[in-house]
Structure formats: C-alpha cells, structure tokens
Design a protein around this motif. Structure first.
Motif, short mmCIF file in Angstrom:
data_model
loop_
_atom_site.label_atom_id
_atom_site.label_comp_id
_atom_site.label_asym_id
_atom_site.label_seq_id
_atom_site.Cartn_x
_atom_site.Cartn_y
_atom_site.Cartn_z
N PHE A 15 0.83 -1.21 0.00
CA PHE A 15 0.00 0.00 0.00
C PHE A 15 0.87 1.26 0.00
CE2 PHE A 15 -3.55 -2.70 1.75
CZ PHE A 15 -4.44 -2.44 0.72
N ILE A 16 2.01 1.22 0.70
CA ILE A 16 2.92 2.37 0.67
C ILE A 16 3.43 2.58 -0.76
CG2 ILE A 16 5.18 3.22 1.44
CD1 ILE A 16 4.62 1.85 4.12
N TRP A 17 3.80 1.49 -1.41
CA TRP A 17 4.26 1.59 -2.80
C TRP A 17 3.15 2.17 -3.68
CZ3 TRP A 17 2.33 -0.59 -7.28
CH2 TRP A 17 3.13 -0.45 -8.42
N LEU A 18 1.92 1.71 -3.45
CA LEU A 18 0.80 2.21 -4.25
C LEU A 18 0.60 3.71 -4.06
CD1 LEU A 18 -1.80 1.76 -5.98
CD2 LEU A 18 -3.01 1.34 -3.81
N THR A 19 0.56 4.15 -2.82
CA THR A 19 0.23 5.56 -2.57
C THR A 19 1.35 6.50 -3.00
OG1 THR A 19 -0.80 7.02 -0.94
CG2 THR A 19 1.12 5.80 -0.22
N LEU A 20 2.58 5.99 -3.06
CA LEU A 20 3.67 6.83 -3.55
C LEU A 20 3.56 7.11 -5.04
CD1 LEU A 20 6.73 5.43 -1.55
CD2 LEU A 20 5.50 7.58 -1.19
N ASN A 21 2.64 6.42 -5.71
CA ASN A 21 2.36 6.70 -7.12
C ASN A 21 1.30 7.79 -7.30
OD1 ASN A 21 3.66 4.58 -9.17
ND2 ASN A 21 3.26 3.54 -7.23
N HIS A 22 0.78 8.32 -6.18
CA HIS A 22 -0.25 9.36 -6.28
C HIS A 22 0.33 10.58 -7.01
CE1 HIS A 22 -3.52 12.02 -5.40
NE2 HIS A 22 -4.09 11.18 -4.56
N PRO A 23 -0.32 11.03 -8.08
CA PRO A 23 0.23 12.14 -8.87
C PRO A 23 0.00 13.50 -8.23
CG PRO A 23 -1.84 11.42 -9.83
CD PRO A 23 -1.56 10.47 -8.69
N LEU A 24 0.37 13.65 -6.97
CA LEU A 24 0.22 14.93 -6.29
C LEU A 24 1.26 15.92 -6.82
CD1 LEU A 24 -0.29 13.60 -2.65
CD2 LEU A 24 -1.97 14.89 -3.96
N GLN A 30 2.17 18.69 -5.73
CA GLN A 30 2.95 19.40 -4.71
C GLN A 30 4.30 18.75 -4.46
OE1 GLN A 30 -0.17 18.43 -4.42
NE2 GLN A 30 -1.48 20.04 -3.60
N PHE A 31 4.40 17.44 -4.72
CA PHE A 31 5.63 16.72 -4.42
C PHE A 31 6.57 16.74 -5.61
CE2 PHE A 31 2.71 14.93 -1.31
CZ PHE A 31 3.49 14.89 -0.18
N PRO A 32 7.88 16.89 -5.35
CA PRO A 32 8.85 16.83 -6.46
C PRO A 32 8.90 15.43 -7.05
CG PRO A 32 9.97 16.87 -4.32
CD PRO A 32 8.51 17.13 -4.05
N ASP A 33 9.47 15.32 -8.24
CA ASP A 33 9.51 14.03 -8.93
C ASP A 33 10.21 12.95 -8.12
OD1 ASP A 33 8.15 15.09 -11.06
OD2 ASP A 33 9.93 15.48 -12.28
N TRP A 34 11.26 13.35 -7.37
CA TRP A 34 11.99 12.34 -6.62
C TRP A 34 11.18 11.76 -5.47
CZ3 TRP A 34 12.56 13.21 -1.47
CH2 TRP A 34 12.51 14.52 -1.02
#
Length: 409
Positions: A275-284, A286-290
């Motif tokens: 689930f952590i891996w999944l949510t890190l794909n959220h196209p927010l 506000q967050f930088p690409d890295w």
C-alpha cells in the motif's frame, strides 16, 4: 519480560534484539496505543494546516492510503473496549452505564461548545475566520459555508449546534465519535456480555454494505454535519470492530503469537509495504519528482483511488489498508519499543494521552496562524517552521496542563 513478550520477540529474533520488546505488565493502559494516537497528531496538523512542509512527506497519505480519521476511530474503539470492557467484565454493564453516559455528555458538551465559540468568533470584525467556518473542496473547486449567515436568528444557530449540524470541519470527526459513542457503545457491550460476537460483527458489516451500495450521501441517519465526510453507517464498522478487539485484547494478542497469527502478521506487513508503494504513485503535483513514483499512470491511479479508496464511503481498499497498517505499526512498537520510546515517546505519548484536548485546541491555533502573514509566503521552510512550532506549542500546553480543568483530554 514475560513469556508472551518473548514469544512475540522470537519471531523477529534474527534481526531485532529481544531486549527491545515492549514490557507486557498486564496493565490496562497500553502505551503503544498512546504512542500511536500521538503519531496521529502530526498527521492531523499536516491535514488541517495545509501548508506544504516537511511534515507532508508522511502526512499526505504517504505511508498508505489512510488518513488520521481511520487510525483515530480504530484506536478510540480499542481503548473504549479495553478500559470500559474491563469494568464490564468485573462489575457488569449496569455498573458501567453511568460512566458511559457521563463520557457521552462530556463529548457532546465539548462539541457544542466548540461550535458555539466558533459561531461567536465570526462576529469579530478584524479576525478572518474563513478557515474554520467554510470548507473548500480542492477537487470540485467549490467552497461550502459551514455556518448560517451572520444575520441568522440566534435560535437557528443554537438548534443547529445542538444537532451538530454546523461547526468547523477540522473538528467534525469528534462529532462522529460522539454519535458513535452514544449510539453504538452500549449496544456493543450488551452484545459482548451476551456473547453474541458473530451477530454483532455481522450486523456491523450489513450496515456498512448498505451504505456502500447506496447513492452518495443518501444515508445520513443523524443529519449531522460530520456525515458528509464520515457517514455513520460506514464508519461504525471500524469503531465496532475496534471495540471488540479491545474487549478481547489478550485473546487477539495470543492469536498473533501462534503459528497462524504469525503468518497473518507477515502478510499484514507485506500488504502495508504494498500500500505504501501504491500511494507513492499518487500524482500529487505538490511533491517533487523524486518523492513520487511514476510506475502507475496518473489516470489509472486516480481510477483505483476513487473506486476502491474513497474516504467518505470508507472504501474497501482504504479499510484493508487501515487494518494492515494498524497491525504492522502495533507489531513494530511491540518488538522495537525501547528505541522508539526513547526517540519519540517523550513527544508522542503525552500528545496521544491528551488527544481530545489537542483536537480542540488545534482549531484555534489554526485560526490564529491563518491571521498572520506567515502562510502567505508559501515557503517550504517557513511552512515547516510553522508546523514544528505549533506542535511544540501544543506539547508544552499538554505538559503544563493548560486549561485541562475546562477542556476534556
């Protein structure tokens, strides 16, 4: 250290020293739960003080598709099941009812007081109260008024306050907790004393399924404001199950110390990482690409998110994520308690033990900071300083027991 704790630690003995484990003393108060409630507080600040800062890297659904509300409700149910459940087992439900009723009155009173204080604040001409009297939907772009117009009759404001139909959205989870505590807690304890656990959990799932299949926002039995964000029929599921877990806490812990329990624990940890891996794909944006994974295309992620993880309906994906994350964090605190307690216990445990107090005071801190020029700079480092400073202030207020006599905690 007890034999039970040693068994839990042995499952991780290859890489975690057994001396780090949580000392099981049999006490009703579980500091791991206080620690977890304290961990919710920084996430709460990230959610409600919406200034992009270092806190957002854990606060904006970065450790799973889970918000502070799910964790708070689960923990609330468990603590109620533990604390009052112990008294129910010893003295019977009738002996506990006065305490339950008093707690219900206290929770309801603090909710109404909050609503009325904010209603009065609106009349201060030099104070901009928009942040706590309106709700802006970042997705739909609409702004909703949470209070009647300033020229509304006082009787209208009071009646809506008494029915919890108005109020700052940052505090509405407490309104849900009031309704949950009043409507479900006595019934759950009654069913538990009759040993009808299967029926209780079955009814809870039926209510959840009814709401899940209903048109959006069509089932709001209380008519209260919180049901727009936290519909009671959906969110009762994790509260009721939390109460059952708290009531049978030792049995649940014993299960996880067995062979099947250990397998389930490992599965929970793996699912949490997934689930952590999944949510890190959220196209927010506000967050930088890295800080964002881009394995899942944005359109695909948003479809999965909206279909299986809606917060208002407590989507099945969000529900599973909340459960496995809770189990994983509790297990981590069990086997790594000593270093985690030394590192963060001094900060998180006091906040967790006074979580209701923090929920109350943070609304006014938000109002205060929004009436300064600081948020207008929209600077990452200034925002980080705002979050850190406010958390430090709340911690000091808790340690000094500031207004504890007047504000429930």
């Amino acid at each position: 250290m007890t034999t039970a704790t040693l068994r839990t630690s042995r499952a991780f003995s290859d890489w975690i020293p057994a001396s780090w484990a949580y000392p099981e003393t049999g006490a009703t108060r579980d500091l791991r739960l206080d620690f977890m409630r304290g961990f919710v507080i920084p996430l709460l600040f990230a959610s409600h003080f919406e200034f992009f800062s270092a806190l957002m890297f854990i606060g904006w659904e970065r450790i799973g598709v889970v918000s502070t509300a799910e964790v708070f409700v689960i923990l609330s149910g468990i603590v109620v099941g533990m604390v009052y459940g112990k008294k129910v087992k010893r003295d019977g439900l009738a002996a506990v009812m006065p305490g339950l009723l008093q707690r219900s009155v206290d929770l309801y009173r603090i909710s109404v007081v909050m609503i009325l204080i904010v209603a009065a604040i609106r009349y201060i001409p030099w104070l901009d109260s928009t942040v706590i009297t309106t709700f802006h939907d970042p997705y739909g772009g609409n702004t909703y008024q949470l209070y009647p117009a300033l020229d509304a009759n006082l009787s209208t404001v009071i009646s809506k306050a008494l029915l919890l139909q108005i109020g700052p959205h940052q505090f509405q989870v407490i309104g849900m907790y009031v309704a949950m505590f009043v409507l479900f807690t006595p019934l759950v304890f009654f069913m538990l004393t009759k040993q009808r656990v299967g029926l209780l959990l079955g009814v809870s799932w039926v209510l959840y399924a009814i709401h899940y299949g209903a048109p959006f926002q069509s089932l709001r039995p209380t008519g209260a404001q919180f049901e727009y964000a936290f519909p009671l029929l959906a969110w009762q599921l994790i509260y009721v199950h939390g109460m059952v877990v708290g009531y049978y806490k030792q049995d649940v812990l014993n299960f996880f110390k067995g062979a099947w329990g250990q397998r389930l624990l490992y599965l929970c940890v793996l699912m949490t990482l997934g689930f952590i891996w999944l949510t890190l794909n959220h196209p927010l944006v506000q967050f930088p690409d890295w800080a964002r994974l881009q394995v899942i295309p944005p359109d695909t992620f948003l479809y999965i998110y909206n279909e299986y993880f809606p917060k208002s309906k407590l989507g099945i994906g969000r529900l599973i994520n909340a459960v496995v994350l809770f189990v994983s964090i509790y297990a981590l605190l069990t086997v790594c308690w000593q270093p985690l307690h030394r590192a963060l216990g001094w900060l998180l445990i006091p906040l967790g033990q006074a979580s209701l107090y923090v929920f109350f005071t943070h609304v006014f801190l938000l109002l205060a900071i929004m009436n300064t020029p600081l948020p207008g700079y929209n600077d990452f480092w200034i925002n980080t300083a705002i979050h850190a400073g406010l958390l430090a202030l709340v911690w000091v207020m808790v340690k000094k027991e500031f207004l504890f006599k007047w504000i429930p905690h």
